[in-house]
Design a protein around this motif. Sequence first.
Motif, PDB file in Angstrom:
ATOM      1  N   LEU A 116      59.215  44.178  20.564  1.00 22.51           N
ATOM      2  CA  LEU A 116      58.751  45.348  21.305  1.00 22.51           C
ATOM      3  C   LEU A 116      59.096  46.629  20.548  1.00 22.51           C
ATOM      4  O   LEU A 116      58.272  47.533  20.430  1.00 22.51           O
ATOM      5  CB  LEU A 116      59.372  45.374  22.701  1.00 22.51           C
ATOM      6  CG  LEU A 116      58.994  46.556  23.591  1.00 22.51           C
ATOM      7  CD1 LEU A 116      57.505  46.528  23.926  1.00 22.51           C
ATOM      8  CD2 LEU A 116      59.810  46.545  24.871  1.00 22.51           C
ATOM      9  N   HIS A 129      51.769  49.508  19.787  1.00 27.97           N
ATOM     10  CA  HIS A 129      51.145  49.001  21.015  1.00 27.97           C
ATOM     11  C   HIS A 129      49.891  49.795  21.340  1.00 27.97           C
ATOM     12  O   HIS A 129      49.887  50.620  22.246  1.00 27.97           O
ATOM     13  CB  HIS A 129      52.150  49.068  22.170  1.00 27.97           C
ATOM     14  CG  HIS A 129      53.395  48.318  21.899  1.00 27.97           C
ATOM     15  ND1 HIS A 129      53.536  46.987  22.202  1.00 27.97           N
ATOM     16  CD2 HIS A 129      54.563  48.689  21.324  1.00 27.97           C
ATOM     17  CE1 HIS A 129      54.742  46.570  21.850  1.00 27.97           C
ATOM     18  NE2 HIS A 129      55.383  47.590  21.304  1.00 27.97           N
ATOM     19  N   CYS A 170      58.542  52.197  18.688  1.00 35.00           N
ATOM     20  CA  CYS A 170      59.873  52.800  18.850  1.00 35.00           C
ATOM     21  C   CYS A 170      60.463  53.104  17.470  1.00 35.00           C
ATOM     22  O   CYS A 170      61.095  54.138  17.256  1.00 35.00           O
ATOM     23  CB  CYS A 170      60.804  51.852  19.611  1.00 35.00           C
ATOM     24  SG  CYS A 170      60.209  51.366  21.242  1.00 35.00           S
ATOM     25  N   PHE A 182      63.903  56.627  28.372  1.00 31.38           N
ATOM     26  CA  PHE A 182      63.082  55.420  28.465  1.00 31.38           C
ATOM     27  C   PHE A 182      61.729  55.760  29.078  1.00 31.38           C
ATOM     28  O   PHE A 182      60.689  55.298  28.592  1.00 31.38           O
ATOM     29  CB  PHE A 182      63.773  54.324  29.285  1.00 31.38           C
ATOM     30  CG  PHE A 182      64.351  53.226  28.441  1.00 31.38           C
ATOM     31  CD1 PHE A 182      63.543  52.357  27.731  1.00 31.38           C
ATOM     32  CD2 PHE A 182      65.720  53.046  28.367  1.00 31.38           C
ATOM     33  CE1 PHE A 182      64.075  51.343  26.956  1.00 31.38           C
ATOM     34  CE2 PHE A 182      66.273  52.036  27.592  1.00 31.38           C
ATOM     35  CZ  PHE A 182      65.441  51.185  26.886  1.00 31.38           C
ATOM     36  N   CYS A 196      58.627  55.262  26.564  1.00 31.40           N
ATOM     37  CA  CYS A 196      57.725  54.162  26.916  1.00 31.40           C
ATOM     38  C   CYS A 196      56.309  54.685  27.132  1.00 31.40           C
ATOM     39  O   CYS A 196      55.346  54.061  26.700  1.00 31.40           O
ATOM     40  CB  CYS A 196      58.221  53.426  28.160  1.00 31.40           C
ATOM     41  SG  CYS A 196      59.710  52.445  27.846  1.00 31.40           S
ATOM     42  N   LEU A 233      53.891  52.927  24.806  1.00 37.63           N
ATOM     43  CA  LEU A 233      53.123  51.913  25.538  1.00 37.63           C
ATOM     44  C   LEU A 233      52.033  52.498  26.430  1.00 37.63           C
ATOM     45  O   LEU A 233      51.243  51.747  27.000  1.00 37.63           O
ATOM     46  CB  LEU A 233      54.062  51.071  26.418  1.00 37.63           C
ATOM     47  CG  LEU A 233      55.186  50.328  25.708  1.00 37.63           C
ATOM     48  CD1 LEU A 233      56.110  49.680  26.722  1.00 37.63           C
ATOM     49  CD2 LEU A 233      54.621  49.291  24.761  1.00 37.63           C
ATOM     50  N   GLU A 249      55.082  53.114  31.815  1.00 40.98           N
ATOM     51  CA  GLU A 249      56.535  52.933  31.933  1.00 40.98           C
ATOM     52  C   GLU A 249      56.900  51.518  31.488  1.00 40.98           C
ATOM     53  O   GLU A 249      56.105  50.588  31.633  1.00 40.98           O
ATOM     54  CB  GLU A 249      56.972  53.142  33.388  1.00 40.98           C
ATOM     55  CG  GLU A 249      56.756  54.559  33.854  1.00 40.98           C
ATOM     56  CD  GLU A 249      58.015  55.223  34.357  1.00 40.98           C
ATOM     57  OE1 GLU A 249      59.090  54.603  34.342  1.00 40.98           O
ATOM     58  OE2 GLU A 249      57.898  56.385  34.756  1.00 40.98           O
ATOM     59  N   CYS A 250      58.081  51.365  30.949  1.00 41.25           N
ATOM     60  CA  CYS A 250      58.583  50.036  30.595  1.00 41.25           C
ATOM     61  C   CYS A 250      59.033  49.310  31.856  1.00 41.25           C
ATOM     62  O   CYS A 250      59.508  49.933  32.803  1.00 41.25           O
ATOM     63  CB  CYS A 250      59.790  50.149  29.655  1.00 41.25           C
ATOM     64  SG  CYS A 250      59.391  50.688  27.999  1.00 41.25           S
ATOM     65  N   THR A 251      58.907  48.010  31.842  1.00 37.41           N
ATOM     66  CA  THR A 251      59.438  47.206  32.930  1.00 37.41           C
ATOM     67  C   THR A 251      60.947  47.057  32.743  1.00 37.41           C
ATOM     68  O   THR A 251      61.481  47.310  31.652  1.00 37.41           O
ATOM     69  CB  THR A 251      58.800  45.802  32.949  1.00 37.41           C
ATOM     70  OG1 THR A 251      59.212  45.105  31.761  1.00 37.41           O
ATOM     71  CG2 THR A 251      57.273  45.880  33.028  1.00 37.41           C
ATOM     72  N   GLU A 298      61.530  44.673  29.881  1.00 39.70           N
ATOM     73  CA  GLU A 298      61.336  45.292  28.566  1.00 39.70           C
ATOM     74  C   GLU A 298      62.549  46.146  28.186  1.00 39.70           C
ATOM     75  O   GLU A 298      62.997  46.111  27.039  1.00 39.70           O
ATOM     76  CB  GLU A 298      60.060  46.131  28.559  1.00 39.70           C
ATOM     77  CG  GLU A 298      58.799  45.290  28.576  1.00 39.70           C
ATOM     78  CD  GLU A 298      57.545  46.080  28.849  1.00 39.70           C
ATOM     79  OE1 GLU A 298      56.469  45.649  28.379  1.00 39.70           O
ATOM     80  OE2 GLU A 298      57.603  47.124  29.537  1.00 39.70           O
ATOM     81  N   LYS A 299      63.094  46.880  29.143  1.00 39.97           N
ATOM     82  CA  LYS A 299      64.292  47.679  28.871  1.00 39.97           C
ATOM     83  C   LYS A 299      65.462  46.759  28.524  1.00 39.97           C
ATOM     84  O   LYS A 299      66.214  47.029  27.582  1.00 39.97           O
ATOM     85  CB  LYS A 299      64.649  48.551  30.067  1.00 39.97           C
ATOM     86  CG  LYS A 299      63.654  49.659  30.324  1.00 39.97           C
ATOM     87  CD  LYS A 299      64.009  50.406  31.604  1.00 39.97           C
ATOM     88  CE  LYS A 299      62.933  51.375  32.008  1.00 39.97           C
ATOM     89  NZ  LYS A 299      63.264  52.044  33.270  1.00 39.97           N
TER      90      LYS A 299
END
Length: 142
Positions: free
Chosen positions: A59, A64, A70, A113, A117, A121, A124-126, A129-130
Amino acid sequence: MTLITHPSRHPATLIAALLAAAALGPFSAHAADTSAAAQLERWQVQAAAPGSVERGKALFTSKHGGDLSCASCHGTPPTSQGRHASTGKVIEALAPAFNPLRFTDTAKVDKWFARNCKDVLARECTALEKADVLAYLANLKP
């Protein structure tokens, strides 16, 4: 008529504030209300699954849908200074073993985050994922 002065302009108050700031030391500007390990645990509980170093690395290093990953700003591996892809601003090392202040302020962690994210992406990151990203970052050692 009574003259009321602002407390911060009173010499004794100013001296007391300076002494208190000196006693707190150089880390007084950081909330330090948490740790990388506590953040990882929080996201693993929310995700109901353990973070994965392999998924986190994938990730972190993959693009993405856009031009960014990142790693575009934080570097690969994120163990030394990075630079913001657009502004060129220096970003301190992200991996906790290389920057012990990382992931120690819950409000900052949540803020960054959410922002990063969305940039990488486009959402938002799940929690998983975090957890994955932090598992990867926590796995990086000197």
